[in-house]
Design a protein around this motif. Structure first.
Motif, PDB file in Angstrom:
ATOM      1  N   ASP A 158      -0.561  -4.658   5.770  1.00  0.00           N
ATOM      2  CA  ASP A 158      -1.062  -4.179   7.064  1.00  0.00           C
ATOM      3  C   ASP A 158      -2.468  -4.670   7.406  1.00  0.00           C
ATOM      4  O   ASP A 158      -3.081  -4.171   8.346  1.00  0.00           O
ATOM      5  CB  ASP A 158      -0.988  -2.653   7.122  1.00  0.00           C
ATOM      6  CG  ASP A 158       0.427  -2.183   7.409  1.00  0.00           C
ATOM      7  OD1 ASP A 158       1.328  -3.051   7.511  1.00  0.00           O
ATOM      8  OD2 ASP A 158       0.655  -0.960   7.509  1.00  0.00           O
ATOM      9  N   ASP A 169       5.898   4.126   5.440  1.00  0.00           N
ATOM     10  CA  ASP A 169       6.758   3.123   6.090  1.00  0.00           C
ATOM     11  C   ASP A 169       6.845   1.841   5.259  1.00  0.00           C
ATOM     12  O   ASP A 169       7.504   0.878   5.651  1.00  0.00           O
ATOM     13  CB  ASP A 169       6.274   2.813   7.514  1.00  0.00           C
ATOM     14  CG  ASP A 169       4.860   2.286   7.553  1.00  0.00           C
ATOM     15  OD1 ASP A 169       3.989   2.833   6.862  1.00  0.00           O
ATOM     16  OD2 ASP A 169       4.622   1.299   8.284  1.00  0.00           O
ATOM     17  N   HIS A 170       6.192   1.853   4.097  1.00  0.00           N
ATOM     18  CA  HIS A 170       6.269   0.716   3.165  1.00  0.00           C
ATOM     19  C   HIS A 170       6.891   1.117   1.821  1.00  0.00           C
ATOM     20  O   HIS A 170       7.431   0.277   1.128  1.00  0.00           O
ATOM     21  CB  HIS A 170       4.879   0.108   2.962  1.00  0.00           C
ATOM     22  CG  HIS A 170       4.300  -0.431   4.240  1.00  0.00           C
ATOM     23  ND1 HIS A 170       4.274  -1.765   4.558  1.00  0.00           N
ATOM     24  CD2 HIS A 170       3.764   0.212   5.318  1.00  0.00           C
ATOM     25  CE1 HIS A 170       3.738  -1.932   5.770  1.00  0.00           C
ATOM     26  NE2 HIS A 170       3.423  -0.747   6.241  1.00  0.00           N
ATOM     27  N   HIS A 225       3.532  -5.649  10.124  1.00  0.00           N
ATOM     28  CA  HIS A 225       4.323  -5.223  11.276  1.00  0.00           C
ATOM     29  C   HIS A 225       4.369  -6.378  12.271  1.00  0.00           C
ATOM     30  O   HIS A 225       3.376  -7.081  12.457  1.00  0.00           O
ATOM     31  CB  HIS A 225       3.697  -4.000  11.949  1.00  0.00           C
ATOM     32  CG  HIS A 225       3.656  -2.786  11.069  1.00  0.00           C
ATOM     33  ND1 HIS A 225       4.502  -1.718  11.245  1.00  0.00           N
ATOM     34  CD2 HIS A 225       2.905  -2.487   9.992  1.00  0.00           C
ATOM     35  CE1 HIS A 225       4.255  -0.794  10.313  1.00  0.00           C
ATOM     36  NE2 HIS A 225       3.282  -1.244   9.537  1.00  0.00           N
ATOM     37  N   HIS A 238       0.881  -1.184   0.000  1.00  0.00           N
ATOM     38  CA  HIS A 238       0.000   0.000   0.000  1.00  0.00           C
ATOM     39  C   HIS A 238       0.910   1.224   0.000  1.00  0.00           C
ATOM     40  O   HIS A 238       2.131   1.091   0.075  1.00  0.00           O
ATOM     41  CB  HIS A 238      -0.973   0.008   1.187  1.00  0.00           C
ATOM     42  CG  HIS A 238      -0.349  -0.025   2.552  1.00  0.00           C
ATOM     43  ND1 HIS A 238       0.388  -1.098   3.017  1.00  0.00           N
ATOM     44  CD2 HIS A 238      -0.329   0.880   3.558  1.00  0.00           C
ATOM     45  CE1 HIS A 238       0.806  -0.856   4.240  1.00  0.00           C
ATOM     46  NE2 HIS A 238       0.396   0.351   4.600  1.00  0.00           N
TER      47      HIS A 238
END
Ligand SMILES: [Zn+2]
Length: 421
Positions: A202, A94-95, A243, A90
């Motif tokens: 996520d 942080d990805h 995560h 996505h």
């Protein structure tokens, strides 16, 4: 070995996720299967999974900009071949934020930069971040208490996009990409049918689903649950969450997917049932109960988001912004309302005192209303602001979620500053 022991402690709830972050801070890899490595850094940065193929590496996500170098180094200690394709699960930073480091590495090696594959809506998300960069910066700064934060935009866009599903065959490895909506509208999960390995992005984060964030765009709780059910039906032997640590074993993977779905389904069904009876948002918020047994699971604890925020998101998705209170359709300016209430009560000081008394009784929700009216009527009154700060601190102490505490603390810090503390 130490990681295995820590996993068992995370699974049974005896170790907090902070212990995981401490253990993987330098960039630790988990060998998921032969030729598959997942690299972790901190709980709050998405993990990166590398898949070895005869045409080069396929990466699922890239970490964030700050942790990209150590993540790439961990991958390079394991395999030095060029990166062929990157899949964004996505468009969150942080990805995707590590993409620039991957492109820089390719340039330094004189090889083509990796192809990026993602769901079609990743492009639209990245454009939205540009259009709302100021707002997103404020919100992200509040949520994580970063003063003067600027949200980074301009990550490289996908080269190839898909809508419902896509099959990639790279160097003999078959990867099946599926779209679902959950925390975001642009999400992908990746299924390796030959290995029975599932990378969930996520949709699984080792905490209560982030489906209700108060200050972010719409989330999709019902579709999130449906996507978890689709994953469950695939029967993964290994589940790589977006995560937190990798979950091995069909039993555990299935349990995490099943119970996450059941928790969201319960919140959605209760909310819709009350909406269908014509209830107001107030009645819905105080009429829905999250299933306590599921919330106690170590991988579903409301430490980041909060079930009540999810109820609001379900309301908003299905019913728009109006809460069913006549005064809220075209409200008076807040300061005018506060001044009127304070005058009726006999002054802002009396309102603040009553707020403090209610907070002392544990009625912090009610206390917050009165404290905000008092401060709205007398913003420069230091004693009123000090009382407000104390009330908001009592509110924060009752919150289990990072978001609940973080957004209250914005106003608690404001009150303290105005009180001269
Ligand atoms: Zn993430």
């Amino acid at each position: 070995m130490a990681q295995d022991r820590l996993f068992e402690q995370l699974w049974d709830g005896s170790a907090p996720m902070e212990a995981w972050t401490a253990a993987v801070a330098e960039g630790v890899g988990t060998v998921v299967a032969d030729g598959i490595l997942t690299v972790h850094s901190t709980y709050f940065c998405g993990s990166v999974t590398a898949i070895r193929t005869s045409e080069g590496l396929v990466l699922i996500d890239t970490a964030n900009a700050a942790l990209a170098a150590q993540t790439l180094a961990a991958i390079r200690r394991w395999d030095d071949s060029a990166v062929h394709t990157v899949i964004y699960t996505h468009g969150h930073i942080d990805h995707t934020g590590g993409m620039a480091a991957l492109d820089a590495e390719a340039a330094a090696r004189g090889v083509p930069r990796p192809r990026i594959v993602a769901h079609r809506d990743v492009r639209r998300r990245m454009e939205r971040y540009k259009a709302t960069q100021g707002f997103v910066s404020v919100v992200q700064g509040q949520q994580f208490n970063y003063p003067d934060y600027t949200y980074p935009v301009g990550q490289r866009q996908p080269d190839e996009v898909y809508d419902e599903a896509m099959v990639l065959t790279i160097g003999g490895e078959r990867l099946e990409l599926f779209h679902g909506r959950g925390e975001t509208d642009d999400a992908t999960f990746v299924w390796l049918p030959g290995r029975r390995v599932l990378a969930s992005g996520d949709f699984v984060i080792w905490m209560f689903p982030n489906a209700g964030n108060p200050r972010k765009v719409q989330r999709y709780a019902a579709e999130w649950a449906a996507t978890l059910r689709r994953m469950r039906a695939l029967g993964p032997e290994v589940l790589i969450p977006g995560h937190g640590p990798v979950i091995f074993g069909a039993g555990r993977a299935g349990q995490v997917l099943e119970e996450g779905a059941a928790l969201l389904e319960s919140l959605v069904a209760q909310t819709l049932a009350l909406m269908n009876r014509g209830c107001t948002l107030d009645e819905v918020l105080h009429g829905v109960t999250a299933p306590a047994g599921l919330l106690e699971r170590p991988w579903l604890r409301p430490q980041y988001d909060d079930p009540e925020f999810v109820v609001r998101a379900v309301w908003h998705l299905n019913g728009g912004w109006f809460d069913g209170d006549a005064a809220h359709l075209k409200p008076a300016p807040t300061a005018e309302l506060a001044a009127e209430i304070a005058a009726l009560a006999g002054g802002a000081g009396l309102l603040a005192a009553r707020a403090a008394a209610l907070a002392a009784e544990g009625r912090t929700r009610l206390a917050a209303h009165l404290a905000e009216f008092a401060a709205g009527a007398a913003p420069g009154d230091r004693a009123v602001q000090a009382a407000r700060a104390a009330v908001l601190e009592a509110c924060m102490a009752r919150e289990t979620s990072l978001m609940g505490r973080a957004f209250l603390s914005v106003y608690q810090r404001d009150a303290k500053a105005r009180a001269g503390e």
